[in-house]
Design a protein around this motif. Sequence first.
Motif, PDB file in Angstrom:
ATOM      1  N   LEU A   1       1.729  42.110 -14.537  1.00  5.65           N
ATOM      2  CA  LEU A   1       2.449  42.672 -15.678  1.00  5.65           C
ATOM      3  C   LEU A   1       3.949  42.630 -15.407  1.00  5.65           C
ATOM      4  O   LEU A   1       4.435  43.274 -14.476  1.00  5.65           O
TER       5      LEU A   1
ATOM      6  N   ALA B   1      -7.982  48.056 -14.033  1.00  8.70           N
ATOM      7  CA  ALA B   1      -8.385  46.978 -13.124  1.00  8.70           C
ATOM      8  C   ALA B   1      -8.646  47.461 -11.703  1.00  8.70           C
ATOM      9  O   ALA B   1      -9.220  46.720 -10.901  1.00  8.70           O
TER      10      ALA B   1
ATOM     11  N   CYS C   1      -0.065  48.385 -22.036  1.00 11.77           N
ATOM     12  CA  CYS C   1      -0.310  47.359 -21.016  1.00 11.77           C
ATOM     13  C   CYS C   1      -0.593  47.962 -19.647  1.00 11.77           C
ATOM     14  O   CYS C   1      -1.406  47.430 -18.878  1.00 11.77           O
TER      15      CYS C   1
ATOM     16  N   CYS D   1      -3.534  46.205 -25.235  1.00 12.24           N
ATOM     17  CA  CYS D   1      -4.464  46.176 -24.102  1.00 12.24           C
ATOM     18  C   CYS D   1      -5.589  47.194 -24.169  1.00 12.24           C
ATOM     19  O   CYS D   1      -6.612  47.014 -23.517  1.00 12.24           O
TER      20      CYS D   1
ATOM     21  N   LEU E   1      -4.226  48.641 -18.725  1.00 19.56           N
ATOM     22  CA  LEU E   1      -5.052  47.547 -18.205  1.00 19.56           C
ATOM     23  C   LEU E   1      -4.896  47.436 -16.696  1.00 19.56           C
ATOM     24  O   LEU E   1      -5.877  47.200 -15.977  1.00 19.56           O
ATOM     25  N   VAL E   2      -3.689  47.601 -16.211  1.00 14.66           N
ATOM     26  CA  VAL E   2      -3.450  47.572 -14.765  1.00 14.66           C
ATOM     27  C   VAL E   2      -4.240  48.690 -14.096  1.00 14.66           C
ATOM     28  O   VAL E   2      -4.884  48.490 -13.054  1.00 14.66           O
TER      29      VAL E   2
ATOM     30  N   ILE F   1      -7.088  38.144 -23.897  1.00 10.62           N
ATOM     31  CA  ILE F   1      -7.631  38.856 -22.739  1.00 10.62           C
ATOM     32  C   ILE F   1      -9.089  39.222 -22.988  1.00 10.62           C
ATOM     33  O   ILE F   1      -9.949  39.075 -22.105  1.00 10.62           O
TER      34      ILE F   1
ATOM     35  N   LYS G   1      -5.635  35.385 -11.747  1.00  7.88           N
ATOM     36  CA  LYS G   1      -4.691  36.381 -12.227  1.00  7.88           C
ATOM     37  C   LYS G   1      -4.650  36.339 -13.748  1.00  7.88           C
ATOM     38  O   LYS G   1      -5.059  35.350 -14.360  1.00  7.88           O
ATOM     39  N   ILE G   2      -4.161  37.404 -14.339  1.00  9.77           N
ATOM     40  CA  ILE G   2      -3.814  37.412 -15.754  1.00  9.77           C
ATOM     41  C   ILE G   2      -2.330  37.722 -15.841  1.00  9.77           C
ATOM     42  O   ILE G   2      -1.870  38.729 -15.297  1.00  9.77           O
TER      43      ILE G   2
ATOM     44  N   ILE H   1      -3.531  41.751 -12.228  1.00  7.53           N
ATOM     45  CA  ILE H   1      -2.861  41.785 -13.529  1.00  7.53           C
ATOM     46  C   ILE H   1      -1.358  41.736 -13.271  1.00  7.53           C
ATOM     47  O   ILE H   1      -0.750  42.715 -12.835  1.00  7.53           O
TER      48      ILE H   1
ATOM     49  N   ILE I   1     -12.916  44.989 -18.487  1.00  5.68           N
ATOM     50  CA  ILE I   1     -12.470  44.621 -17.142  1.00  5.68           C
ATOM     51  C   ILE I   1     -13.297  45.329 -16.063  1.00  5.68           C
ATOM     52  O   ILE I   1     -13.456  44.805 -14.953  1.00  5.68           O
TER      53      ILE I   1
END
Length: 296
Positions: free
Chosen positions: A266, A255, A248, A182, A251-252, A162, A228-229, A264, A214
């Motif tokens: 997830l 973003a 994790c 993350c 990160l969402v 990432i 997308k990731i 993201i 990000i």
Amino acid sequence: MSKFTIKETISLFDGKLLKLSHESTSTKTSMDVNIYLPPQYEESNNKEIPVILYLAGLTCSPQNGAEKSFLPYFASKKGFGVIFPDTSPRGAGIKGEDENWDFGTGAGFYVDSLVEPWKENYNMYSYILKELLPLIKIEFKNLDSINNISITGHSMGGYGAIMMYLRNPGKFKSCSAFAPICNPSIVPWGEKCFGNYLGNDKSEWYKYDPCYLIKEYLGNPLIKNDEKILIHVGSKDPFDFRDNQLRCKNLVESAKNTKLDGKIDLKIVEGYDHSYYFISTFVPEHVEFHLKYLTK
């Protein structure tokens, strides 16, 4: 004359798994790397095939992903190459590099070190992006390790995937991760490695932390509207629910109001842990994800 020494060639799913080593200018050590060449590589008639770069996690070597992930099986079915780099220099001769499982040997954290005694050897970011991938393109001309490559990884390698994707818009066609770290600048694994490799200036840490990267990310110029990731993490991953090392969901959250807001993907999968059993279960989904972006 080849820069690589072939240590072993293994027939696998009608292709070849090459266990290689070479002398690195970035790490000033010998580096191991595994490369899987599917049968389509030999049959390509000088047509380049796409590549997936797989970054492994703490304590791992090039062998783990090559032997346990099932990526070579799907590479054989779909016609892409796979590159499995090492996770750190080995045998650099630095005092203390072999004392801890989560720092030093096997734990390069995919950064370019800034402080002594690590900065001469622990430069995995430059090693992979500026040395290894170009060298592979020269030596294996039908592997498009420069212009048609996607990136994935597990744990520390998921973080690395990432991070490299966000720092280099357009370098990789797509990015996915298995149980990635993350938000490394606020968890023990990251604090330990960042502090020792990068020093006390946390602004240097943020240059490698996906939750900061990000916010400045401008989007992948190779993808217009479908970026997308993809991330999978197990609900029984002890490094997540018990140790809170992965973060994790951070990160969402990070973003939001960025180019990757809502992008993201997830997936928290019930019952799975942090192991290669987990990885191999979801490799098929990650392969299909990447093949949407990799040109054939």
